[in-house]
Write a protein that holds these residues in place. Structure first.
Motif, short mmCIF file in Angstrom:
data_model
loop_
_atom_site.label_atom_id
_atom_site.label_comp_id
_atom_site.label_asym_id
_atom_site.label_seq_id
_atom_site.Cartn_x
_atom_site.Cartn_y
_atom_site.Cartn_z
N ASP A 162 0.10 -44.65 -7.85
CA ASP A 162 0.06 -43.49 -8.76
C ASP A 162 0.40 -43.91 -10.18
OD1 ASP A 162 0.58 -42.49 -5.98
OD2 ASP A 162 0.40 -40.54 -6.97
N THR A 163 1.36 -44.83 -10.31
CA THR A 163 1.72 -45.26 -11.67
C THR A 163 0.56 -46.00 -12.31
OG1 THR A 163 2.63 -47.44 -11.11
CG2 THR A 163 4.13 -45.57 -10.95
N ALA A 164 -0.20 -46.74 -11.46
CA ALA A 164 -1.36 -47.45 -12.00
C ALA A 164 -2.40 -46.45 -12.50
CB ALA A 164 -1.95 -48.35 -10.92
N VAL A 165 -2.66 -45.42 -11.70
CA VAL A 165 -3.65 -44.41 -12.08
C VAL A 165 -3.19 -43.65 -13.33
CG1 VAL A 165 -4.80 -42.28 -11.34
CG2 VAL A 165 -4.64 -44.23 -9.78
N ILE A 166 -1.91 -43.34 -13.38
CA ILE A 166 -1.39 -42.63 -14.57
C ILE A 166 -1.58 -43.51 -15.82
CG2 ILE A 166 0.69 -41.74 -15.71
CD1 ILE A 166 1.81 -41.08 -12.93
N ALA A 167 -1.10 -44.76 -15.72
CA ALA A 167 -1.14 -45.63 -16.90
C ALA A 167 -2.56 -45.87 -17.37
CB ALA A 167 -0.46 -46.96 -16.61
N TRP A 168 -3.49 -45.91 -16.43
CA TRP A 168 -4.88 -46.13 -16.84
C TRP A 168 -5.53 -44.82 -17.31
CZ3 TRP A 168 -9.77 -46.93 -13.40
CH2 TRP A 168 -10.85 -47.31 -14.22
N LEU A 169 -5.60 -43.85 -16.42
CA LEU A 169 -6.45 -42.69 -16.72
C LEU A 169 -5.77 -41.59 -17.53
CD1 LEU A 169 -8.42 -42.51 -13.37
CD2 LEU A 169 -9.16 -43.48 -15.57
N ILE A 170 -4.50 -41.34 -17.29
CA ILE A 170 -3.83 -40.33 -18.12
C ILE A 170 -3.69 -40.88 -19.54
CG2 ILE A 170 -1.77 -38.95 -18.48
CD1 ILE A 170 -3.28 -38.00 -16.06
N ASP A 171 -3.33 -42.14 -19.64
CA ASP A 171 -3.24 -42.73 -20.98
C ASP A 171 -4.62 -42.78 -21.65
OD1 ASP A 171 -0.59 -43.39 -19.92
OD2 ASP A 171 -0.39 -44.54 -21.76
N SER A 231 -3.11 -48.90 -26.63
CA SER A 231 -4.13 -49.82 -26.14
C SER A 231 -3.52 -50.78 -25.11
CB SER A 231 -4.79 -50.56 -27.30
OG SER A 231 -3.82 -51.16 -28.10
N PHE A 232 -2.26 -51.12 -25.28
CA PHE A 232 -1.58 -51.93 -24.26
C PHE A 232 -1.44 -51.14 -22.96
CE2 PHE A 232 3.10 -51.91 -23.00
CZ PHE A 232 2.96 -52.73 -21.90
N HIS A 233 -1.09 -49.87 -23.05
CA HIS A 233 -0.92 -49.05 -21.83
C HIS A 233 -2.21 -48.99 -21.03
CE1 HIS A 233 2.41 -46.73 -24.17
NE2 HIS A 233 2.63 -48.02 -24.09
N LEU A 234 -3.29 -48.81 -21.76
CA LEU A 234 -4.59 -48.68 -21.11
C LEU A 234 -4.95 -49.97 -20.37
CD1 LEU A 234 -7.11 -46.73 -21.03
CD2 LEU A 234 -8.00 -48.08 -22.93
N LYS A 235 -4.76 -51.10 -21.04
CA LYS A 235 -5.08 -52.39 -20.44
C LYS A 235 -4.18 -52.66 -19.24
CE LYS A 235 -8.16 -54.58 -23.09
NZ LYS A 235 -9.32 -55.29 -22.59
N TYR A 236 -2.92 -52.35 -19.43
CA TYR A 236 -1.94 -52.56 -18.36
C TYR A 236 -2.31 -51.70 -17.14
CZ TYR A 236 2.33 -51.13 -15.91
OH TYR A 236 3.24 -50.79 -14.95
N GLY A 237 -2.65 -50.45 -17.38
CA GLY A 237 -3.00 -49.55 -16.28
C GLY A 237 -4.27 -50.00 -15.58
#
Ligand SMILES: [Fe+2]
Ligand SMILES: [Fe+2]
Lengths: 328, 125
Positions: A137-146, A176-182
């Motif tokens: 869930d944290t991966a999905v949040i960091a990628w898609l919510i961000d 942009s870091f959050h998106l890449k990280y996610g």
């Protein structure tokens, strides 16, 4: 992150009649010419009110938005991911600081904003009332919510209020870091073992409805925002931002072989628009008004943090000091 | 009733699920400072934003976290917001005369025409 789907206060018609028409006209001309409005400039009361509301909700969304992911810091799989997640959560809290300052320039002290948050008076992005059940869930949040937040923030950074735009420019750099990280986290799970794939698929199923809610109610049912658009407070309609998000990210989700839980989702090649099942706006309203799975927890955690920090604030307080509104 | 969370640390806190409405008080976020950032020695310091702090030392500490967490920074200044004096945008016209005072500008001195004229005249003779 965050902060799409702001709740603007419904404005009574003809609010501008009470304003000085000459000043109002000059103000609107400046905005139309692409000029930025600064804190000491004349502005209509309605502009000030709606901006405070929007920037404050955005700040709350950052600080509350750090909580669902923050709960996973102690359980992050591996040291590198733990460091990265800590950095991201710190960024989000920093975003809140920048945004509170921007809102303060409009005249609402920070203490009042925090009180309005912890007493439930003011809102934050609805998505954070849902739990992060697994690491995926944290991966999905960091990628898609961000990702959603970036679309929103990039649009808003071209708005008319100087301090908000400047804060957003800074924020967007970090996002942009959050998106890449996610994305990295999602890709890792999606290309991993069958169990890891299942984890990320389940998380996507849980988060899809909140993601569709993220940009706020459909234009068909949301309150009139023409004045706010003309004043460059609101920069794009909810549906337009949702379309943009779908355009950019649905292909990236599909290329990983993941299933989006909406059988109707497809791009209509004639209109160039995405078609989807209308999100459940009744649920959106219910959750934003307090009845979501985590509303109480989020506010209780925030409240406890304020209580626990009180002795520090008291110890460092100098009664002789006076509060000054930040400059920009 | 206390809150049951997916996060065991939160459950252990036994947080009440109702607000006891204990608002934070005025000035509990302290006063504000303006932050200036220098990215490289020799560059000028640039205003990057503001923050809340109880004193200048704390302001520096927080400015480092808030404004120098990424990218190069060699030096930070913090200044109490209340110590900053500002001109009013309504008085913007006081800067307007600048353009009329061309005698103070390098561009206000154009000699080539005269030199060229002088040269052509002297060639003739
Ligand atoms: Fe953020
Ligand atoms: Fe973010």
């Amino acid at each position: 992150m965050y902060g799409g789907g702001y709740i603007f206060e419904e404005s009574k018609n003809g609010h501008s009649e009470e304003e000085d028409q000459i000043k109002l006209q000059k103000f609107e001309e400046r905005i139309a010419a692409g000029e930025k409005i600064e804190p000491s400039d004349w502005m209509p009361a309605e502009y000030r009110k709606q901006l405070i509301r929007m920037i404050e909700q955005h700040a709350h969304s950052e600080i509350i938005g750090a909580l669902p992911e923050g709960t996973w810091i102690t359980r992050a799989p591996g040291f590198r991911r733990k460091l990265a997640l800590m950095a991201k959560v710190q960024d989000e809290v920093g975003h809140a600081q920048l945004l509170y300052s921007a809102a303060e320039t409009l005249g609402k002290p920070r203490e009042q904003m925090i009180n309005d948050l912890i007493t439930g008076k003011s809102k934050y992005s609805n998505v954070f009332n849902y739990p992060a059940v697994t690491w995926a869930d944290t991966a999905v949040i960091a990628w898609l919510i961000d990702a959603g937040a970036i679309i929103n923030q990039v649009a808003n950074s071209k708005g008319s209020y100087g301090p908000y735009c400047r804060a957003l420019e800074r924020i967007c750099l970090e996002e942009s870091f959050h998106l890449k990280y996610g994305h990295d986290n999602v890709v890792f799970l999606a290309t991993g073992t069958s169990q890891q794939r299942q984890m990320v698929q389940d998380a996507l199923i849980r988060w899809w409805p909140p993601i569709m809610h993220f940009f706020g109610p459909s234009d068909k049912i949301s309150v009139h925002t023409e004045t706010l658009m003309r004043w460059k407070v609101k920069m794009a309609s909810n549906d337009d931002m949702r379309q943009k998000f779908l355009d950019m990210y649905v292909p990236k989700i599909w290329e990983l072989g993941l299933t989006i839980p909406d059988p109707k989702l497809k791009k209509n090649n004639e209109t160039g628009k995405w078609e989807y099942t209308e999100p459940d706006w009744e649920e959106f309203k219910r959750v934003i008004n307090g009845d979501g799975p985590c509303n109480k927890e989020r506010l209780a955690v925030r409240r406890r943090a304020e209580e626990k920090g009180e002795w520090v604030r008291n110890a460092l307080l100098r009664p002789s000091e006076k509060y000054t509104v930040p400059l920009s | 009733m206390s809150i049951k969370s997916l996060d065991p640390r939160i459950t252990r806190e036994q947080l009440p699920d109702e607000s006891d409405n204990n608002p934070i008080k005025e000035l509990h976020q302290w006063q504000t400072y303006e932050v200036f950032h220098q990215s490289k020695k020799g560059d000028r310091h640039i205003h990057v934003g503001s923050l809340h702090a109880p004193n200048a030392e704390m302001a520096i500490l927080l400015a480092k976290e808030q404004y120098a967490r990424r990218y190069k920074c060699v030096n930070l200044w913090v200044v109490k917001t209340s110590d900053v004096f500002i001109t009013d945008y309504d008085d913007e016209d006081m800067f307007e005369a600048n353009q009329e005072k061309m005698y103070r500008e390098a561009g206000g001195y154009k000699v080539m025409d005269r030199i060229n004229k002088f040269k052509t005249e002297h060639k003739k003779n």
